[in-house]
Design an enzyme around this catalytic site. Structure first.
Site, PDB file in Angstrom:
ATOM      1  N   ASP A  81       0.841  -1.194   0.000  1.00  0.00           N
ATOM      2  CA  ASP A  81       0.000   0.000   0.000  1.00  0.00           C
ATOM      3  C   ASP A  81       0.880   1.249   0.000  1.00  0.00           C
ATOM      4  OD1 ASP A  81      -2.165  -1.678   0.186  1.00  0.00           O
ATOM      5  OD2 ASP A  81      -2.359  -1.467   2.368  1.00  0.00           O
TER       6      ASP A  81
HETATM    7  N1  URA Z   1      -1.388  -5.954   3.782  1.00  0.00           N
HETATM    8  C1  URA Z   1      -1.855  -4.686   3.799  1.00  0.00           C
HETATM    9  O1  URA Z   1      -2.911  -4.397   4.337  1.00  0.00           O
HETATM   10  N2  URA Z   1      -1.108  -3.738   3.200  1.00  0.00           N
HETATM   11  C2  URA Z   1       0.077  -3.976   2.598  1.00  0.00           C
HETATM   12  O2  URA Z   1       0.718  -3.052   2.091  1.00  0.00           O
HETATM   13  C3  URA Z   1       0.546  -5.313   2.605  1.00  0.00           C
HETATM   14  C4  URA Z   1      -0.206  -6.280   3.192  1.00  0.00           C
END
Ligand code: URA
Length: 235
Positions: free
Chosen positions: A105
């Site tokens: 993310d």
């Molecule tokens: N899970 C999430 O919620 N975000 C990420 O960036 C990776 C795994």
């Protein structure tokens, strides 16, 4: 045919570091089109006839990089608005289309594998391979045994999607190591969300058995070693 600096060509084709390439050049071990060449900054054609200690070298086919993604950057090759993970390596690899093999993310950080080898990326992301991903996660509610047991069993997300079993190892009241064997959008945030906990920070620390190099500052990258690549390929 594009031109490339001889020292850069050597790093890729012979899997050596910049300083090793410099030594090899200084030692007179490198020839270009039959002539010994000691100038690392010389521009050569990517299909030039280069030898190292008499053996021909070929331009490396693909590039595999470990990037320490900073927060605020998107996991994409291009983006109209935001800086992308691929932008960090663009200056060094202007003629390659690097993309992330797996996403984090925008507000997450840590290990992103950048490559231009589509088959490799497809293979390590394949659900059949179950290449694990390890994260350091800070949450805003105390970790509980219920969460731990739920993760181990396989969390059912709010939308009814069942997740594969995952490992939740508490490292402190609000800090955990989480190991996933699949990649679902916002997976960890949604898994903790089932227990009413919010994610404060999330960092990927390993892909399979390959650990994020602690020497890489946010935004820095390095090539994967041969050993790391073989481990990801399952060899
Ligand atoms: N899970 C999430 O919620 N975000 C990420 O960036 C990776 C795994």
């Amino acid at each position: 045919m594009a031109l490339i600096r001889l020292d850069k060509f050597l790093c890729g084709a012979a899997s050596v570091t910049r300083s090793e390439a410099k030594k090899l050049l200084a030692g007179g071990f490198v020839t270009v089109e039959g002539n010994i060449c000691r100038a690392g900054d010389m521009k050569i054609s990517e299909d030039a006839a280069v030898t190292l200690r008499g053996a021909p070298l070929r331009r490396e086919q693909y590039v595999y990089l470990m990037l320490n993604k900073p927060k605020g950057v998107v996991s994409a090759s291009r983006d109209a608005r935001d800086k992308t993970v691929a932008d960090f390596a663009k200056a060094e690899f202007p003629r390659r289309t690097l993309f992330p093999a797996g996403r984090l993310d925008k507000d997450s950080e840590g290990f992103i594998l950048l490559t231009d080898d589509g088959a490799f990326a497809h293979d390590i992301l394949s659900p059949r391979r179950h290449v694990s991903k390890t994260y350091l996660v800070e949450v805003d509610a105390p970790l509980t045994e219920e969460m731990q047991a739920g993760f181990a069993q396989g969390v059912t997300l709010a939308d009814g999607q069942g997740m594969l079993p995952a490992q939740l190892l508490p490292l402190g009241p609000y800090l955990a190591q989480v190991v996933l064997s699949q990649g679902v959008y916002h997976q960890i945030k949604r898994m903790f969300g089932v227990y009413g906990a919010g994610v404060v920070s999330l960092k990927r620390t390993a892909i399979g058995g390959v650990l994020l190099d602690e020497g890489l500052a946010p935004g820095a990258y390095r090539r994967l070693t041969q050993k790391e690549l073989e481990s990801l390929r399952g060899k």
